[in-house]
Design a protein around this motif. Sequence first.
Motif, PDB file in Angstrom:
ATOM      1  N   ARG A 263       0.844  -1.193   0.000  1.00 53.57           N
ATOM      2  CA  ARG A 263       0.000   0.000   0.000  1.00 53.57           C
ATOM      3  C   ARG A 263       0.882   1.246   0.000  1.00 53.57           C
ATOM      4  O   ARG A 263       2.002   1.184   0.478  1.00 53.57           O
ATOM      5  N   PRO A 264       0.451   2.396  -0.428  1.00 54.39           N
ATOM      6  CA  PRO A 264      -0.852   2.681  -1.014  1.00 54.39           C
ATOM      7  C   PRO A 264      -0.862   2.347  -2.505  1.00 54.39           C
ATOM      8  O   PRO A 264       0.209   2.216  -3.115  1.00 54.39           O
ATOM      9  N   PRO A 265      -2.072   2.236  -3.097  1.00 55.19           N
ATOM     10  CA  PRO A 265      -2.136   2.011  -4.549  1.00 55.19           C
ATOM     11  C   PRO A 265      -1.606   3.247  -5.275  1.00 55.19           C
ATOM     12  O   PRO A 265      -1.985   4.367  -4.957  1.00 55.19           O
ATOM     13  N   CYS A 574      -9.555   1.114  -0.788  1.00 53.51           N
ATOM     14  CA  CYS A 574      -9.002   2.479  -0.782  1.00 53.51           C
ATOM     15  C   CYS A 574      -9.735   3.392  -1.756  1.00 53.51           C
ATOM     16  O   CYS A 574      -9.918   4.572  -1.490  1.00 53.51           O
ATOM     17  N   CYS A 578     -11.339   5.742   2.307  1.00 54.04           N
ATOM     18  CA  CYS A 578     -10.109   5.503   3.057  1.00 54.04           C
ATOM     19  C   CYS A 578     -10.441   5.152   4.504  1.00 54.04           C
ATOM     20  O   CYS A 578     -11.163   5.887   5.176  1.00 54.04           O
ATOM     21  N   LEU A 579      -9.934   4.012   4.965  1.00 53.37           N
ATOM     22  CA  LEU A 579     -10.170   3.605   6.352  1.00 53.37           C
ATOM     23  C   LEU A 579      -9.007   4.004   7.259  1.00 53.37           C
ATOM     24  O   LEU A 579      -8.911   3.538   8.375  1.00 53.37           O
ATOM     25  N   ARG A 580      -8.098   4.817   6.745  1.00 52.67           N
ATOM     26  CA  ARG A 580      -6.951   5.304   7.508  1.00 52.67           C
ATOM     27  C   ARG A 580      -6.179   4.142   8.143  1.00 52.67           C
ATOM     28  O   ARG A 580      -6.042   4.035   9.355  1.00 52.67           O
ATOM     29  N   CYS A 581      -5.692   3.280   7.267  1.00 54.15           N
ATOM     30  CA  CYS A 581      -4.959   2.100   7.750  1.00 54.15           C
ATOM     31  C   CYS A 581      -3.608   2.483   8.352  1.00 54.15           C
ATOM     32  O   CYS A 581      -2.975   1.680   9.018  1.00 54.15           O
ATOM     33  N   GLY A 582      -3.168   3.705   8.071  1.00 53.78           N
ATOM     34  CA  GLY A 582      -1.889   4.156   8.631  1.00 53.78           C
ATOM     35  C   GLY A 582      -0.883   4.523   7.555  1.00 53.78           C
ATOM     36  O   GLY A 582      -0.022   5.366   7.763  1.00 53.78           O
ATOM     37  N   VAL A 583      -0.995   3.889   6.391  1.00 49.04           N
ATOM     38  CA  VAL A 583       0.034   4.061   5.352  1.00 49.04           C
ATOM     39  C   VAL A 583       0.119   5.512   4.876  1.00 49.04           C
ATOM     40  O   VAL A 583       1.182   6.130   4.933  1.00 49.04           O
ATOM     41  N   CYS A 584      -1.013   6.063   4.420  1.00 51.40           N
ATOM     42  CA  CYS A 584      -0.972   7.427   3.870  1.00 51.40           C
ATOM     43  C   CYS A 584      -0.798   8.460   4.975  1.00 51.40           C
ATOM     44  O   CYS A 584      -0.477   9.614   4.705  1.00 51.40           O
ATOM     45  N   GLN A 585      -1.025   8.048   6.228  1.00 53.40           N
ATOM     46  CA  GLN A 585      -0.826   8.967   7.338  1.00 53.40           C
ATOM     47  C   GLN A 585       0.634   8.964   7.794  1.00 53.40           C
ATOM     48  O   GLN A 585       1.189   9.990   8.157  1.00 53.40           O
ATOM     49  N   MET A 591      -2.256   7.545  -1.918  1.00 54.73           N
ATOM     50  CA  MET A 591      -2.819   6.894  -3.105  1.00 54.73           C
ATOM     51  C   MET A 591      -2.756   7.861  -4.296  1.00 54.73           C
ATOM     52  O   MET A 591      -3.058   9.042  -4.153  1.00 54.73           O
TER      53      MET A 591
HETATM   54  S1  SF4 Z   1      -4.502   5.270   4.326  1.00 52.31           S
HETATM   55 FE1  SF4 Z   1      -6.449   4.964   3.218  1.00 52.31          FE
HETATM   56  S2  SF4 Z   1      -6.029   5.239   1.024  1.00 52.31           S
HETATM   57 FE2  SF4 Z   1      -4.043   5.020   2.120  1.00 52.31          FE
HETATM   58  S3  SF4 Z   1      -3.578   2.855   1.900  1.00 52.31           S
HETATM   59 FE3  SF4 Z   1      -4.621   3.087   3.871  1.00 52.31          FE
HETATM   60  S4  SF4 Z   1      -6.846   2.776   3.466  1.00 52.31           S
HETATM   61 FE4  SF4 Z   1      -5.773   3.057   1.479  1.00 52.31          FE
END
Ligand code: SF4
Length: 600
Positions: A263-265, A574, A578-585, A591
């Motif tokens: 992730r992210p895509p 995604c 967005c479920l805020r999995c942590g990656v983009c944060q 993405m």
């Molecule tokens: S933060 Fe959101 S958009 Fe980013 S990878 Fe996680 S679920 Fe996907």
Amino acid sequence: MGGEYNAVQKTWQPDMVKVVLAFPDVYDIGMAHLGLQILYWRINECEDALCERTYMPWMDMYQLMIKEGVPLYSLESFHPIADFDVLGFTLQYELSYTNILHMLKRSGIPLRSKDRTNQEALVVGGGPCAFNPEPIADFFDVFVIGDGEEAIVDLVDLVRRAKDQGWTRQETLEQAATIPGFYIPSFYDVTYYPSGQIAGIAPNNSHALTRVQKRVVADLDQAFFPRNAIVPWIEPVHDRVMVEVMRGCGRGCRFCQAGFVYRPPRERDPLLLREQALDLIRGTGHEEVALTSLSSGDYSQIAPLVKSLMEDLGESRVSVALPSLRVDSFSVGLASEIQKVRKTGLTFAMEAGTERLRKVINKQVTEEDLLAAVAAAFDAGWFSIKLYFMLGLPTEGEEDLAGIVDIVKRVRKLGHERLGRQAGKLRIAVSVATFVPKAHTPFEFCAQDQPAVILDKQRYLKENLGIKGVKLSCHNVEQSVLEAVFARGDRRLSSVLEQAVTLGCLFDGWDEYFNYGLWEQAFGDCGLDMSFYANRSRDFDEVNPWDHIDSGVSKGFLIEEYKTALKVAHSPGCRDRCLRCGVCQELPATMRLVKGSAEK
Ligand code: SF4
């Protein structure tokens, strides 16, 4: 092998950084691997570095090399591997681990990192298995976690500085530990409870971080991608060039490690992809270009990109391949568009036999989707299709097994209806794998079914799917057990691996060489139990061997996803929400979806 068209042959200069990339399986498979090619061309772009390749020799060659005392060598210059500064392994699947040890042995490099001196190559690993590198931690000096095309330049730079300044091995490793995404396993101590569970993982060197965050390429359009490819002498498993349309997959299937750790895509610009594809075809003369990713059908511009490539390449009889499609009729439409010349098989991955279980695993595909897609395929001229399922998924029950049988029978009935007088040509291949709980997924807490239970489930399918036109193939259960052991294993497994190699294990991913009896013996010799690793569910607060490797997805998110799975509920992907999995944060990437057109 070696000396292939387009292979890069650089003159060896003493002060150059010399890297050899190793694929721990045979050439035919390794040559189809895109990641290794990206790194190969990227390193060779550096003026003061060179990169060559090596593969695991097939059994007859390997035995001959041992007999004649021939060391493992590179395919470009035929230098022994021991002459290189860096030996970089790509870690694609757990069952290649014994091959890695054989390749180290044949290179004359001490197996364990602690036994290596300044003279020996730095042994580096990267790829999906580096997200739980612990079972092979003792054999590697460095792991690179995450995307490699930028990290590899940092590695070359590190080795260049080490050579210039005459660093010791320890000094080199300490500098490596300061580079983002570089994990030095010897800089961490692991302690265990008497139960065998991990009590703690702590750095033992001031240069090491408590957690190592993965590398991520924020913008694939700016990232390096080779405009040329080596043309193999022999036909590899996929004889074609590849462009990567997208990295990461936002769907969130809960069993899929790649779907979480990449992730992210991030999508590539279609115009850029078109240029890359045309350059690769021009430079190699290949007759097929594959649009690769974890789920190419999800690429936002897939239809215009395919159309544009077909216009450019169709006349010269170059075909376009989509190796990973969705289960829907849109995908079948695309497939029939690109396979007008030659209809290769269509695979539909349903994974589970009931809507309920597909909700548990977050596979958002309905039986209606499948039947519509299969009907479209038969109407478009396909006679053979492949259905893919997994056994032993969490919460699986008898009705889910019956569901698999039911789906196959409904597809068969549909085939007879649609194909009419040609129904005799209908072929349905049903491929059934075994669920392997993987690190960094919502199912990392789950136990794998005991082998006897899986065998019973396989037997049920065999008894019920022995019908004309249907060919059932079930994966080897014992290989899946071993995969589960190493996918969630800890450092103590290094002794088992070494013992297994001593006993004669190699090519464990190949049925003809896999020997479960030897593995049982190796585990017994080392006093370890396979079921401790494979068949035990884990509490949320248990310390996992990979907890200090940070994929960006938070453990809290994985726990929530697991709980949602037990409630038999889907989670949006995604692209939907967005479920805020942590990656983009947490990571320097978000993405990226393309909106442009592939038109000139
Ligand atoms: S933060 Fe959101 S958009 Fe980013 S990878 Fe996680 S679920 Fe996907």
